[in-house]
Scaffold this motif. Structure first.
Motif, mmCIF file in Angstrom:
data_model
loop_
_atom_site.group_PDB
_atom_site.id
_atom_site.type_symbol
_atom_site.label_atom_id
_atom_site.label_comp_id
_atom_site.label_asym_id
_atom_site.label_seq_id
_atom_site.Cartn_x
_atom_site.Cartn_y
_atom_site.Cartn_z
ATOM 1 N N UNK A 51 0.832 -1.200 0.000
ATOM 2 C CA UNK A 51 0.000 0.000 0.000
ATOM 3 C C UNK A 51 0.866 1.249 0.000
ATOM 4 N N UNK A 52 0.597 2.130 -0.961
ATOM 5 C CA UNK A 52 1.309 3.403 -1.045
ATOM 6 C C UNK A 52 0.540 4.509 -0.319
ATOM 7 N N UNK A 53 -0.805 4.439 -0.424
ATOM 8 C CA UNK A 53 -1.632 5.512 0.124
ATOM 9 C C UNK A 53 -3.077 5.026 0.194
ATOM 10 N N UNK A 54 -3.825 5.602 1.107
ATOM 11 C CA UNK A 54 -5.249 5.333 1.213
ATOM 12 C C UNK A 54 -5.993 6.604 0.827
ATOM 13 N N UNK A 55 -6.982 6.480 -0.080
ATOM 14 C CA UNK A 55 -7.737 7.647 -0.527
ATOM 15 C C UNK A 55 -9.228 7.421 -0.278
ATOM 16 N N UNK A 56 -9.942 8.526 -0.162
ATOM 17 C CA UNK A 56 -11.379 8.514 0.072
ATOM 18 C C UNK A 56 -12.114 8.945 -1.186
ATOM 19 N N UNK A 57 -13.302 8.396 -1.361
ATOM 20 C CA UNK A 57 -14.248 8.856 -2.378
ATOM 21 C C UNK A 57 -15.608 8.919 -1.690
ATOM 22 N N UNK A 58 -16.357 9.971 -1.963
ATOM 23 C CA UNK A 58 -17.694 10.136 -1.397
ATOM 24 C C UNK A 58 -18.710 10.142 -2.521
ATOM 25 N N UNK A 59 -19.652 9.217 -2.471
ATOM 26 C CA UNK A 59 -20.783 9.216 -3.402
ATOM 27 C C UNK A 59 -21.917 9.940 -2.697
ATOM 28 N N UNK A 60 -22.329 11.066 -3.261
ATOM 29 C CA UNK A 60 -23.325 11.929 -2.632
ATOM 30 C C UNK A 60 -24.589 11.978 -3.469
ATOM 31 N N UNK A 61 -25.740 12.036 -2.799
ATOM 32 C CA UNK A 61 -26.986 12.204 -3.552
ATOM 33 C C UNK A 61 -27.998 13.001 -2.746
ATOM 34 N N UNK A 62 -28.787 13.761 -3.486
ATOM 35 C CA UNK A 62 -29.863 14.573 -2.940
ATOM 36 C C UNK A 62 -31.132 14.175 -3.676
ATOM 37 N N UNK A 63 -32.276 14.216 -3.003
ATOM 38 C CA UNK A 63 -33.528 13.818 -3.641
ATOM 39 C C UNK A 63 -34.556 14.938 -3.548
ATOM 40 N N UNK A 64 -35.353 15.067 -4.609
ATOM 41 C CA UNK A 64 -36.491 15.975 -4.600
ATOM 42 C C UNK A 64 -36.168 17.440 -4.412
ATOM 43 N N UNK A 65 -35.117 17.922 -5.039
ATOM 44 C CA UNK A 65 -34.728 19.325 -4.885
ATOM 45 C C UNK A 65 -35.434 20.218 -5.903
ATOM 46 N N UNK A 66 -35.714 21.439 -5.489
ATOM 47 C CA UNK A 66 -36.171 22.483 -6.404
ATOM 48 C C UNK A 66 -34.959 22.950 -7.212
ATOM 49 N N UNK A 67 -35.189 23.628 -8.323
ATOM 50 C CA UNK A 67 -34.097 24.077 -9.186
ATOM 51 C C UNK A 67 -33.118 24.982 -8.444
ATOM 52 N N UNK A 68 -33.602 25.899 -7.636
ATOM 53 C CA UNK A 68 -32.708 26.806 -6.892
ATOM 54 C C UNK A 68 -31.813 26.031 -5.927
ATOM 55 N N UNK A 69 -32.355 24.993 -5.282
ATOM 56 C CA UNK A 69 -31.560 24.169 -4.365
ATOM 57 C C UNK A 69 -30.531 23.348 -5.151
ATOM 58 N N UNK A 70 -30.953 22.784 -6.268
ATOM 59 C CA UNK A 70 -30.058 21.985 -7.102
ATOM 60 C C UNK A 70 -28.889 22.833 -7.602
ATOM 61 N N UNK A 71 -29.207 24.043 -8.026
ATOM 62 C CA UNK A 71 -28.192 24.974 -8.516
ATOM 63 C C UNK A 71 -27.140 25.245 -7.442
ATOM 64 N N UNK A 72 -27.568 25.493 -6.214
ATOM 65 C CA UNK A 72 -26.620 25.769 -5.123
ATOM 66 C C UNK A 72 -25.720 24.575 -4.845
ATOM 67 N N UNK A 73 -26.303 23.378 -4.810
ATOM 68 C CA UNK A 73 -25.494 22.171 -4.564
ATOM 69 C C UNK A 73 -24.446 22.023 -5.655
ATOM 70 N N UNK A 74 -24.872 22.109 -6.914
ATOM 71 C CA UNK A 74 -23.949 21.925 -8.032
ATOM 72 C C UNK A 74 -22.861 22.998 -8.053
#
Length: 127
Positions: free
Chosen positions: A51-74
């Protein structure tokens, strides 16, 4: 005890104020060991992981967002090529900050008339 999945993205507190976003409905943490190119099993069937290194990956999801909320997340996760994120680390049981890059985004629309996106999902991977 109550936890927050993500508290900071690219130096911005995302729990309150102008940079606040809806917390993800789901966060899947992947912890991956990066092995040397000469790692593997030898003829005696013994694994040599190297092992050279340990790395993290996060799979994230949001459900049922309005366009304004989606825009802020993105926008929060697309402000820079590489960006620090403070997240709840199940390995340590504490908040941890690491530098990530953004993978592909999937954003299916549920209803334009109702202004609802089915979900937003993407993976961020440690640099």
């Amino acid at each position: 005890m109550s936890y927050t999945a993500i508290t900071n993205v690219n130096g911005h507190d995302v729990t309150t104020g102008e940079y606040a976003i809806v917390q993800p409905a789901s966060m899947e943490v992947e912890i991956e060991d990066i092995s040397s190119s000469d790692a593997g099993r030898t003829a005696d069937t013994v694994m040599h992981k190297k092992t050279l290194r340990t790395v993290y990956a996060l799979s994230l999801s949001w459900a049922g967002l309005k366009t304004a909320q989606a825009k802020k997340v993105l926008q929060r996760f697309n402000e820079a090529e590489y960006f620090p994120v403070t997240f709840l680390d199940p390995y340590t049981g504490a908040m941890r900050t690491k530098t990530f890059y953004l993978g592909n985004r999937t954003i299916p629309l549920y209803s334009a008339e109702l202004d609802i996106w089915s979900n937003i999902s993407f993976k961020i991977v440690e640099q």
